[in-house]
Write an enzyme that holds these catalytic residues in place. Structure first.
Site, short mmCIF file in Angstrom:
data_model
loop_
_atom_site.label_atom_id
_atom_site.label_comp_id
_atom_site.label_asym_id
_atom_site.label_seq_id
_atom_site.Cartn_x
_atom_site.Cartn_y
_atom_site.Cartn_z
N GLY A 1 9.83 116.74 10.93
CA GLY A 1 10.02 117.83 11.46
C GLY A 1 10.56 117.87 13.08
O GLY A 1 11.38 118.75 13.44
N HIS B 1 14.40 124.67 18.28
CA HIS B 1 13.76 123.84 19.36
C HIS B 1 14.80 122.90 20.07
O HIS B 1 15.65 122.31 19.07
CB HIS B 1 12.70 122.94 18.74
CG HIS B 1 12.09 122.12 19.85
ND1 HIS B 1 12.35 121.08 20.14
CD2 HIS B 1 10.89 122.61 20.64
CE1 HIS B 1 11.62 120.35 20.90
NE2 HIS B 1 10.37 121.40 21.21
N GLU C 1 10.73 126.84 22.97
CA GLU C 1 11.37 125.63 23.62
C GLU C 1 12.60 125.47 23.42
O GLU C 1 13.30 124.44 23.20
CB GLU C 1 10.49 124.34 23.59
CG GLU C 1 9.24 124.32 24.20
CD GLU C 1 8.55 123.04 24.27
OE1 GLU C 1 8.07 122.63 25.25
OE2 GLU C 1 8.42 122.15 23.13
N CYS D 1 14.09 117.56 28.95
CA CYS D 1 14.39 116.67 27.67
C CYS D 1 15.47 117.32 26.85
O CYS D 1 16.22 116.39 26.10
CB CYS D 1 13.33 116.90 26.74
SG CYS D 1 11.88 115.52 27.10
N CYS E 1 6.43 114.31 27.87
CA CYS E 1 7.74 113.95 27.63
C CYS E 1 8.92 113.82 28.35
O CYS E 1 9.71 112.82 28.31
CB CYS E 1 8.31 114.81 26.00
SG CYS E 1 8.44 116.54 26.56
N CYS E 2 8.94 114.63 29.23
CA CYS E 2 10.21 114.71 30.17
C CYS E 2 10.25 113.52 30.95
O CYS E 2 11.43 113.07 31.15
CB CYS E 2 10.21 116.13 30.85
SG CYS E 2 10.55 117.24 29.79
#
Length: 640
Positions: free
Chosen positions: A191, A266, A318, A336, A402-403
């Site tokens: 996904g 996304h 997002e 990101c 994550c960034c």
């Protein structure tokens, strides 16, 4: 006979083959001095090492399960993977035995945790082992594997240590048995895209085509009917209507990839998918993928991208909304996502240098991605608005971190985005103080030294060091904004118009040791106006110089930045070097300012505000919020 662009295969150089100085060297030093260790420390503080340490009990659910049935804890493996990748690149620039030992310890933990069949995932081995491969749509299993694969390649290239590489090859070999068509196999895909581009990296470093084939399978299957995510939900007893975002567009799985025309869903997922598609298009010379990507590229860059190269205006998904919907103060523009756009743009160059991709790569790199990291390497932006009332600041960590490792790994690997090689050609996509060791498929070897103070100055010089002469082409990007650019070889001026191909100056000749190329890119200040359909920028203007977007901050200009009015005819700008901002070049311009102090009590009145002459200081957008907190504005009023 000259080969056409899409007949060629350009591949990025390995990170250790490029040494950086100047602008990017300073940013890499910040990562080496602070960010690499900071990432690891904060992963430890979050409990990530306890999650993979089989010598102690599983910590269980640390971050609560969300309505979509998962938790950001599910992708802790990806955060550790990106952190190890950052560490790997930092070790090459600056050896750090203590940090390397910590990375080795984490790799040892993963080795101990890996199942005999090759499977490796902290959540599905230690928290929900019965749920393995049951919800690929939501649970990020392959996504996590992809980031660990990228870490494995980076760590091997930087240190020569194969342990993590071997671990991830075993996992990939297991995946080859699990995924595909046929009895007992899973005809599915993740996904959250990422595994696709990671498998290409694994294939390139190992020489194993089977990993390319698996990546191609995931790409070819995406969005086909009968829809895998629907069948998977039925098998798992999940509702077909009650799921995150309620549309397969969210993960770009609404249509087969070659049929997709509009960039949707996304933003990070989209960029990672397109990056993998572009890699596979290069490796298989797949014109159908390239054609689909060209359509998607035009859709993004002409209707859905901020001037900063930021993408994905909405926090709710997002990601993407409607065409020309680019709000400034509420812009999500996740760090990101711009990192992902840099990935995609660089891979679109795999079938031949083309300015339309490299220009956007540079724009997104400097203005969309780089703001995500502070100059000291210790704090981060997740979202990147183009306007702030003074309440948007960098943070130390995030529940979905994550960034920070994403921008850190990009900064420390930037040399591999600057240069690419084909059989008989070297392409220079980005400019910056550097030395690159390049080997072409035809056997030619050259050390190319690039001397420049770019992006603050447009003078760029190249010197070749070679043991023996060799014939090859050197292609240098001439940015679309560089009007009046000049180029010379060993002091002889070249006719740029006669040597330009897809926006690159292609110099095809016999090269020898000591040859010098001088390129001059004029860094003229230029106003930028948005398409009138972008309602949020109506009556506004932004400023760019070279690849950089500029903004105004309270620190330099006081409050009420919306009162600044830029003349239609740009006045001459005075350049000022800011020592407290990495020797950045600021711009001082004569403007008008609307008077706010004598407006009076009414909220509205029939006469506009009076104006006075003033000087406004513009600073590079990527450096905002590195000094005192305050307002910030990219799009300022334009005088009529």
């Amino acid at each position: 006979m000259t080969k056409s662009s899409n007949d060629r295969q350009f591949r990025p150089v390995a990170v250790p083959d490029v040494n950086l100085g100047g602008f990017w060297g300073k940013w890499q030093d910040a990562v080496c001095n602070s960010t690499a260790e900071t990432l690891l420390d904060r992963c430890v503080e979050a409990g990530m090492l306890k999650a993979i340490d089989v010598n102690q009990p599983s910590p269980g659910v640390v971050i609560p399960i969300q309505p979509w049935g998962g938790t950001t804890q599910m992708f802790w493996d990806s955060d550790l993977g990106k952190s190890i990748e950052t560490i790997a690149y930092s070790l090459y620039r600056r050896p750090n035995p203590k940090l390397e030992a910590r990375a080795d310890e984490i790799i040892d933990m993963y080795e101990r945790m890996q199942d005999k069949d090759g499977y490796l995932n902290a959540w599905f081995q230690r928290v929900e082992p019965s749920r393995r491969w049951t919800n690929l749509r939501d649970h990020h299993e392959l996504y996590c594997a992809g980031h660990l694969m990228e870490a494995a390649v980076a760590y091997y290239q930087a240190t020569g240590k194969r342990k993590l590489l071997d671990i991830m090859c075993r996992y990939a070999d297991y995946m080859i048995k699990v995924f595909g068509h046929g009895e007992g196999r899973i005809p599915g895909y993740c996904g959250h895209e990422e595994i696709e581009l990671a498998l290409v990296k694994l294939a390139r470093v190992t020489g194993e085509k089977k990993y390319l084939d698996l990546s191609k399978f995931f790409i070819d299957e995406r969005g086909t009917e009968p829809h895998f995510f629907t069948a998977e939900a039925v098998r798992d007893g999940r509702s077909l209507s009650d799921y995150h975002q309620k549309t397969y567009e969210y993960g770009q799985a609404h249509q087969p990839v070659r049929e997709q025309k509009k960039v949707v869903g996304h933003a990070v997922r989209a960029m990672y998918l397109y990056s993998g598609m572009a890699d596979i298009a290069t490796e298989y010379r797949d014109d159908s993928l390239t054609a689909a990507l060209e359509t998607l590229w035009d859709d993004l860059t002409t209707k859905q991208m901020y001037i900063t190269g930021g993408i994905g205006p909405a926090a709710s998904n997002e990601g993407f909304t409607d065409y020309y919907d680019l709000p400034n103060a509420t812009a999500y523009a996740e760090t990101c996502a711009s990192v992902g756009l840099v990935f995609w743009a660089s891979r679109m160059l795999g079938r031949g240098p083309d300015r339309r991709y490299a220009d956007i790569m540079e724009q997104a790199l400097y203005n969309g991605a780089l703001p995500g990291l502070s100059t000291d390497g210790k704090t981060f932006f997740y979202d990147n608005p183009l306007e702030s009332a003074g309440k948007h600041h960098r943070w130390k960590w995030h529940h979905c971190p994550c960034c920070p490792p994403n921008i850190a790994r990009l900064v420390t690997s930037i040399g591999s985005y600057m240069y690419a090689v084909a059989d008989d050609e070297i392409a220079v996509h980005l400019y910056g103080e550097s030395t690159a060791r390049l080997k072409l498929a035809n056997g030619a070897e050259v050390e190319l030294e690039q001397t420049t103070n770019y992006p603050w100055d447009g003078a760029v010089a190249f010197s070749a060091r070679m043991k023996k002469p060799a014939a090859f082409a050197l292609s240098l990007r001439i940015p679309d904004w560089a009007e009046g650019a000049t180029l010379s070889v060993n002091g002889t001026m070249l006719d740029l118009g006669a040597n330009i191909r897809d926006g690159y100056a292609r110099i095809d000749r016999q090269w020898a040791d000591g040859d010098r190329v001088a390129l001059h890119l004029p860094l003229s200040l230029r106003p930028q106006y948005a398409n009138p359909k972008v309602r949020q920028d109506a009556g506004r203007v932004a400023l760019m110089r070279g690849p950089l977007v500029y903004c105004v901050e309270t620190t330099d200009n006081g409050e009420d930045l919306n009162a600044i009015v830029l003349p239609r005819a740009l006045p001459a700008a005075e350049t000022v070097v800011l020592k407290d901002l990495n020797d950045a070049v600021a711009l001082d311009l004569k403007v008008e300012r609307e008077e706010t102090s004598n407006w009076g009590g009414p909220l509205y009145r029939k006469a506009p505000a009076e104006r006075r002459v003033a000087t406004a200081r513009f600073v590079p957008y990527h450096l905002w919020d590195n000094r005192a907190p305050g307002e910030m504005l990219v799009w300022v009023q334009a005088d009529k």
